[in-house]
Design a protein around this motif. Structure first.
Motif, PDB file in Angstrom:
ATOM      1  N   THR A   1       0.546  -1.034  -0.246  1.00  0.00           N
ATOM      2  CA  THR A   1       0.061  -0.274   0.297  1.00  0.00           C
ATOM      3  C   THR A   1       1.315   1.354  -0.242  1.00  0.00           C
ATOM      4  N   PHE A   2       1.901   1.140   0.984  1.00  0.00           N
ATOM      5  CA  PHE A   2       2.984   2.372   1.336  1.00  0.00           C
ATOM      6  C   PHE A   2       3.355   2.516  -0.265  1.00  0.00           C
ATOM      7  N   GLY A   3       3.733   1.298  -1.292  1.00  0.00           N
ATOM      8  CA  GLY A   3       4.006   1.734  -2.146  1.00  0.00           C
ATOM      9  C   GLY A   3       3.558   2.036  -3.539  1.00  0.00           C
ATOM     10  N   ILE A   4       2.101   1.579  -3.596  1.00  0.00           N
ATOM     11  CA  ILE A   4       1.230   2.317  -4.633  1.00  0.00           C
ATOM     12  C   ILE A   4       1.398   3.661  -5.069  1.00  0.00           C
ATOM     13  N   ILE A   5       0.745   4.288  -2.973  1.00  0.00           N
ATOM     14  CA  ILE A   5       0.432   5.601  -2.383  1.00  0.00           C
ATOM     15  C   ILE A   5       1.972   6.201  -2.737  1.00  0.00           C
ATOM     16  N   LEU A   6       2.920   5.895  -2.771  1.00  0.00           N
ATOM     17  CA  LEU A   6       4.385   6.671  -3.545  1.00  0.00           C
ATOM     18  C   LEU A   6       4.381   7.042  -4.822  1.00  0.00           C
ATOM     19  N   ARG A   7       3.806   6.029  -5.418  1.00  0.00           N
ATOM     20  CA  ARG A   7       4.305   5.979  -7.069  1.00  0.00           C
ATOM     21  C   ARG A   7       2.974   6.798  -7.556  1.00  0.00           C
ATOM     22  N   LYS A   8       1.613   7.262  -6.530  1.00  0.00           N
ATOM     23  CA  LYS A   8       0.855   7.966  -7.352  1.00  0.00           C
ATOM     24  C   LYS A   8       1.515   9.506  -6.610  1.00  0.00           C
ATOM     25  N   LYS A   9       2.036   9.753  -5.386  1.00  0.00           N
ATOM     26  CA  LYS A   9       2.141  10.434  -5.230  1.00  0.00           C
ATOM     27  C   LYS A   9       3.078  11.672  -6.525  1.00  0.00           C
ATOM     28  N   ARG A  10       3.903  10.535  -6.044  1.00  0.00           N
ATOM     29  CA  ARG A  10       5.246  10.318  -7.151  1.00  0.00           C
ATOM     30  C   ARG A  10       5.100  11.279  -9.222  1.00  0.00           C
ATOM     31  N   LEU A  11       3.844  10.356  -9.051  1.00  0.00           N
ATOM     32  CA  LEU A  11       3.434  10.650 -10.627  1.00  0.00           C
ATOM     33  C   LEU A  11       2.775  12.054 -10.340  1.00  0.00           C
ATOM     34  N   SER A  12       1.425  12.298  -9.453  1.00  0.00           N
ATOM     35  CA  SER A  12       1.107  13.957  -9.528  1.00  0.00           C
ATOM     36  C   SER A  12       1.968  14.560  -9.133  1.00  0.00           C
ATOM     37  N   LYS A  13       3.068  14.757  -9.070  1.00  0.00           N
ATOM     38  CA  LYS A  13       4.390  15.881  -9.211  1.00  0.00           C
ATOM     39  C   LYS A  13       4.748  15.487 -10.710  1.00  0.00           C
ATOM     40  N   LYS A  14       3.953  15.193 -11.325  1.00  0.00           N
ATOM     41  CA  LYS A  14       5.253  14.854 -12.690  1.00  0.00           C
ATOM     42  C   LYS A  14       6.605  13.874 -12.534  1.00  0.00           C
ATOM     43  N   LEU A  15       6.948  13.786 -11.155  1.00  0.00           N
ATOM     44  CA  LEU A  15       8.129  12.942 -11.235  1.00  0.00           C
ATOM     45  C   LEU A  15       8.727  11.958 -11.779  1.00  0.00           C
ATOM     46  N   THR A  16       9.656  11.389 -11.980  1.00  0.00           N
ATOM     47  CA  THR A  16      10.528   9.640 -12.251  1.00  0.00           C
ATOM     48  C   THR A  16      11.293  10.028 -11.048  1.00  0.00           C
ATOM     49  N   GLN A  17      10.952   8.333 -11.456  1.00  0.00           N
ATOM     50  CA  GLN A  17      12.109   7.880 -10.130  1.00  0.00           C
ATOM     51  C   GLN A  17      13.305   8.368  -9.576  1.00  0.00           C
ATOM     52  N   GLU A  18      14.481   8.860 -11.371  1.00  0.00           N
ATOM     53  CA  GLU A  18      15.459   9.095 -10.644  1.00  0.00           C
ATOM     54  C   GLU A  18      15.320  10.667 -10.160  1.00  0.00           C
ATOM     55  N   ALA A  19      13.762  11.740 -11.099  1.00  0.00           N
ATOM     56  CA  ALA A  19      13.996  12.940 -10.240  1.00  0.00           C
ATOM     57  C   ALA A  19      13.804  12.872  -8.806  1.00  0.00           C
ATOM     58  N   LEU A  20      12.384  12.040  -8.450  1.00  0.00           N
ATOM     59  CA  LEU A  20      12.817  11.805  -7.298  1.00  0.00           C
ATOM     60  C   LEU A  20      14.017  11.005  -6.693  1.00  0.00           C
ATOM     61  N   SER A  21      14.464  10.571  -7.048  1.00  0.00           N
ATOM     62  CA  SER A  21      16.362  10.131  -5.941  1.00  0.00           C
ATOM     63  C   SER A  21      16.980  10.834  -6.480  1.00  0.00           C
TER      64      SER A  21
ATOM     65  N   GLU B   1      -2.754   7.963   4.246  1.00  0.00           N
ATOM     66  CA  GLU B   1      -3.320   7.613   3.361  1.00  0.00           C
ATOM     67  C   GLU B   1      -3.066   5.556   3.265  1.00  0.00           C
ATOM     68  N   VAL B   2      -2.176   5.667   3.881  1.00  0.00           N
ATOM     69  CA  VAL B   2      -1.443   4.317   4.090  1.00  0.00           C
ATOM     70  C   VAL B   2      -2.839   3.611   5.094  1.00  0.00           C
ATOM     71  N   GLU B   3      -3.138   4.113   6.638  1.00  0.00           N
ATOM     72  CA  GLU B   3      -3.726   4.031   7.246  1.00  0.00           C
ATOM     73  C   GLU B   3      -5.487   3.841   7.024  1.00  0.00           C
ATOM     74  N   ARG B   4      -5.274   4.501   5.958  1.00  0.00           N
ATOM     75  CA  ARG B   4      -7.024   4.563   5.813  1.00  0.00           C
ATOM     76  C   ARG B   4      -6.801   2.820   4.323  1.00  0.00           C
ATOM     77  N   GLN B   5      -5.818   3.068   3.328  1.00  0.00           N
ATOM     78  CA  GLN B   5      -6.163   1.747   2.837  1.00  0.00           C
ATOM     79  C   GLN B   5      -6.003   0.683   3.677  1.00  0.00           C
TER      80      GLN B   5
END
Length: 90
Positions: free
Chosen positions: A23-43, A85-89
């Protein structure tokens, strides 16, 4: 009987922890994509490796509190936002 009960309880805890990680992973990916960041940029923004971010997003790793704060800072959100968000899901 006690040993069987322990195994069942332990299995439930492992399943719950595994669900938290995924669940954490799904939320992290969603947040990252909502900010239009690649994994590299977030890194780069979080000073975490791209491979580690990938492992987190796939639910293969569980983040420390320190990691959650680094990711939240890079995403410009409060750490509690992710945790809520993790707690809610789950």
């Amino acid at each position: 009987m006690t040993e069987l009960l322990f195994k069942i309880m332990h299995s439930d805890q492992v399943n719950r922890l595994s669900k938290i990680d995924s669940t954490f992973g799904i939320i992290l990916r969603k947040k990252r994509l909502s900010k239009k960041l690649t994994q590299e940029a977030l890194s780069i923004e979080s000073s975490l490796s791209r491979a580690y971010i990938s492992e987190l997003e796939m639910g293969h790793k569980d983040p420390s509190l320190y990691t959650i704060f680094k990711l939240a800072t890079a995403l410009k959100i409060k750490p509690s936002t992710i945790i809520d968000e993790v707690e809610r899901q789950i």
